[in-house]
Design an enzyme around this catalytic site. Structure first.
Site, PDB file in Angstrom:
ATOM      1  N   ILE A  90       0.880  -1.277   0.222  1.00  0.00           N
ATOM      2  CA  ILE A  90      -0.098   0.076   0.069  1.00  0.00           C
ATOM      3  C   ILE A  90       0.969   1.288  -0.096  1.00  0.00           C
ATOM      4  O   ILE A  90       0.328   2.296  -0.026  1.00  0.00           O
ATOM      5  CB  ILE A  90      -1.152   0.211   1.342  1.00  0.00           C
ATOM      6  CG1 ILE A  90      -0.464  -0.184   2.518  1.00  0.00           C
ATOM      7  CG2 ILE A  90      -2.143  -1.033   1.080  1.00  0.00           C
ATOM      8  CD1 ILE A  90      -1.073  -0.208   3.897  1.00  0.00           C
ATOM      9  N   PHE A  95      13.566   3.270   1.924  1.00  0.00           N
ATOM     10  CA  PHE A  95      13.873   2.272   2.937  1.00  0.00           C
ATOM     11  C   PHE A  95      12.957   1.030   3.075  1.00  0.00           C
ATOM     12  O   PHE A  95      13.579  -0.030   3.685  1.00  0.00           O
ATOM     13  CB  PHE A  95      13.328   2.916   4.277  1.00  0.00           C
ATOM     14  CG  PHE A  95      14.496   4.081   4.561  1.00  0.00           C
ATOM     15  CD1 PHE A  95      15.790   4.050   4.509  1.00  0.00           C
ATOM     16  CD2 PHE A  95      13.925   5.322   4.453  1.00  0.00           C
ATOM     17  CE1 PHE A  95      16.681   5.082   4.639  1.00  0.00           C
ATOM     18  CE2 PHE A  95      14.649   6.523   5.006  1.00  0.00           C
ATOM     19  CZ  PHE A  95      16.091   6.345   5.003  1.00  0.00           C
ATOM     20  N   LYS A  97       8.964  -0.786   2.365  1.00  0.00           N
ATOM     21  CA  LYS A  97       7.640  -0.912   2.031  1.00  0.00           C
ATOM     22  C   LYS A  97       6.502  -0.916   2.979  1.00  0.00           C
ATOM     23  O   LYS A  97       6.696  -1.267   4.161  1.00  0.00           O
ATOM     24  CB  LYS A  97       7.033  -1.963   1.131  1.00  0.00           C
ATOM     25  CG  LYS A  97       7.943  -1.806  -0.184  1.00  0.00           C
ATOM     26  CD  LYS A  97       7.776  -2.811  -1.432  1.00  0.00           C
ATOM     27  CE  LYS A  97       8.385  -2.409  -2.869  1.00  0.00           C
ATOM     28  NZ  LYS A  97       8.325  -3.307  -3.797  1.00  0.00           N
ATOM     29  N   VAL A  98       5.375  -0.388   2.666  1.00  0.00           N
ATOM     30  CA  VAL A  98       4.118  -0.443   3.627  1.00  0.00           C
ATOM     31  C   VAL A  98       3.163  -1.624   3.082  1.00  0.00           C
ATOM     32  O   VAL A  98       2.816  -1.451   2.047  1.00  0.00           O
ATOM     33  CB  VAL A  98       3.487   0.844   3.911  1.00  0.00           C
ATOM     34  CG1 VAL A  98       2.289   0.692   4.876  1.00  0.00           C
ATOM     35  CG2 VAL A  98       4.625   1.745   4.321  1.00  0.00           C
ATOM     36  N   ASP A 208       7.049  17.507   9.510  1.00  0.00           N
ATOM     37  CA  ASP A 208       7.053  17.301   8.226  1.00  0.00           C
ATOM     38  C   ASP A 208       5.652  16.937   7.662  1.00  0.00           C
ATOM     39  O   ASP A 208       5.332  15.911   6.992  1.00  0.00           O
ATOM     40  CB  ASP A 208       7.686  15.997   8.142  1.00  0.00           C
ATOM     41  CG  ASP A 208       9.180  16.114   8.406  1.00  0.00           C
ATOM     42  OD1 ASP A 208       9.782  17.170   7.765  1.00  0.00           O
ATOM     43  OD2 ASP A 208       9.882  15.317   8.979  1.00  0.00           O
ATOM     44  N   LYS A 210       2.892  16.665   5.311  1.00  0.00           N
ATOM     45  CA  LYS A 210       2.976  16.567   3.625  1.00  0.00           C
ATOM     46  C   LYS A 210       1.728  15.918   3.433  1.00  0.00           C
ATOM     47  O   LYS A 210       1.311  14.847   4.236  1.00  0.00           O
ATOM     48  CB  LYS A 210       4.213  16.155   3.342  1.00  0.00           C
ATOM     49  CG  LYS A 210       5.025  14.800   3.903  1.00  0.00           C
ATOM     50  CD  LYS A 210       6.317  14.658   3.482  1.00  0.00           C
ATOM     51  CE  LYS A 210       6.833  13.498   4.482  1.00  0.00           C
ATOM     52  NZ  LYS A 210       8.340  13.357   4.146  1.00  0.00           N
ATOM     53  N   ASN A 213       1.120  12.090   4.335  1.00  0.00           N
ATOM     54  CA  ASN A 213       0.979  11.745   5.655  1.00  0.00           C
ATOM     55  C   ASN A 213      -0.460  12.113   6.210  1.00  0.00           C
ATOM     56  O   ASN A 213      -0.444  12.237   7.333  1.00  0.00           O
ATOM     57  CB  ASN A 213       2.250  12.392   6.491  1.00  0.00           C
ATOM     58  CG  ASN A 213       3.466  11.851   6.173  1.00  0.00           C
ATOM     59  OD1 ASN A 213       3.490  10.755   5.635  1.00  0.00           O
ATOM     60  ND2 ASN A 213       4.384  12.397   6.537  1.00  0.00           N
TER      61      ASN A 213
END
Ligand code: NAG
Length: 413
Positions: A90, A95, A97-98, A208, A210, A213
């Site tokens: 998703i 770094f 994945k989710v 942050d 954005k 998020n």
């Protein structure tokens, strides 16, 4: 946690971390100061992140809240990647994945952020990950923040098990509609403001803010996520070690590398509100350099077609002089008093009693229709699932594994 068994903290590593954290502290308000003080007191470094202590603390606060605690076990068993079935990708960053995952035993859905240790170490971001974890461990619980349930690791990977929020990014919906009416924008801005005010009350600056998020949950309420984990590690002038991603909402004082206060988040909120009302961020440009320049110097675009209250709020939040910015003195209270939010009943908002202006059309927790197909169509990466090498730790991330037992009991039993 037995420190000697997990690998001794070298002096060099210790002093690097201490100077990193004191750097953060010098920037005034910052994350997780309690642990920092303990770290600086030269105890074996991560001893204080001991799971049992955290659980005890959390249990205590639960008891103070009058919640039942009898079901909380004293010995948490740590999770492994094979406790979950992985359904789809998703999200992704440099770094790792989710993944959307379902707990095999309990059937609960989670967003699992899986990070490759080697890329983090290569980019010297391990402190940053520890900071993110520390922030999450501070026991953040708020109706408009994504919660962390567990973290665990294998020799190659770090895992964060987070709430799965499936209403889509706020900006996915914004892009579909071009802009939002003021009442809808006020609702989202108010919920974001409450989450930011809550973080500020714990001495955490979100910084942050954005688009990616800011999520909507299945009921249509805002959920902020990702407390500082970069998608791309970009350094600006060597100062913003943890600066990441798109800069369009970054406050001028952050771009300049000056010390900053929680008011950077009110600037960020002003940028988001501007984008909700006009469909574009206030200082947008295709060129990053030009966008920086505009954030630092360009006048606010003309505020036509919105109410006087909206105008005044935008001007108050997007004020470059921090001492004059709305929210600098009394934080969220100054926003709550502003006429733009006159129709918001803040107590009802906090208890999620206010009906959201839009309810995402999702049928179940596994419904991924609002997630970008760029992600959901990807095959599940074998490396992320990493079942072959479970339970190991590396020195760099000693003390990482963690289980938020109280939350866990509440959610998946
Ligand atoms: C910012 O505003 C304060 C208060 O009005 C003023 O004293 C100060 O000179 C201003 N700073 C700048 C850089 O304009």
């Amino acid at each position: 946690m037995n420190v000697s068994q997990d690998g001794a903290m070298t002096y060099a590593r210790m002093s690097r971390l201490v100077s990193f954290f004191s750097g953060l502290l010098k920037r005034k308000k910052t994350v997780f100061s309690n642990v920092l003080h303990k770290m600086a007191s030269c105890q074996p470094l991560y001893q204080h992140l001991d799971t049992q202590n955290i659980l005890r603390l959390r249990r205590k606060s639960k008891m103070e809240d009058g919640d039942a605690v009898s079901s909380v076990q004293s010995q948490p068993s740590l999770m492994t990647p094979s406790d979950f079935d992985y359904l789809t990708v998703i999200g992704k960053g440099s770094f790792g994945k989710v993944l959307l995952a379902r707990h095999r035993q309990h059937g609960g859905y989670y967003a699992i952020k899986a990070l490759h240790k080697h890329t983090i170490v290569k980019r010297k971001e391990q402190q940053h990950v520890m900071v993110e974890r520390s922030v999450l461990l501070k026991g953040l619980q708020h109706p408009f923040l994504v919660g962390l349930h567990f973290s665990f690791q294998t020799p190659n990977m770090l895992y964060f098990v987070l709430d799965y929020v499936n209403g889509g990014e706020l900006f996915y919906h914004l892009q579909k509609e071009g802009s939002f009416p003021e009442s809808r924008a006020a609702f989202y801005a108010a919920e974001m403001a409450m989450a930011l005010g809550y973080l500020h009350s714990l001495d955490i600056v979100y910084r942050d803010l954005k688009p990616e998020n800011i999520l909507l949950d299945n009921e249509g309420h805002v959920r902020l996520t990702d407390f500082g984990l970069c998608k791309e590690g970009v350094a600006v002038g060597g100062i913003m070690h943890t600066f990441c991603g798109t800069p369009e909402y970054l406050a001028p004082e952050v771009l300049r590398g000056h010390t900053y206060s929680p008011a950077v988040d009110w600037w960020g909120l002003g940028s988001v509100l501007f984008e909700m009302l006009y469909g574009v961020p206030p200082f947008y440009s295709h060129s990053k350099a030009e966008m920086f320049e505009k954030i630092l110097h360009a006048p606010l675009p003309p505020l036509s077609g919105v109410s006087e209250a909206a105008c005044s709020l935008l001007e108050g939040l997007l004020e470059r002089n921090v001492s004059k910015r709305l929210g600098e003195r009394r934080d969220i209270v100054e926003l709550q008093e502003h006429p733009f939010f006159a129709s918001i009943h803040w107590d009802d908002l906090l208890t999620r009693k206010v009906t959201p202006p839009f309810v995402p059309d999702v049928t179940s927790p596994s419904d991924v229709r609002y997630i970008d197909p760029e992600f959901t169509l990807q095959p599940l990466p074998a490396s992320v699932i990493d079942r072959s090498q479970e339970g190991g730790a590396s020195q760099v991330f000693t003390g990482f594994s963690y289980m938020n037992k109280c939350t866990a009991t509440g959610v998946i039993s």
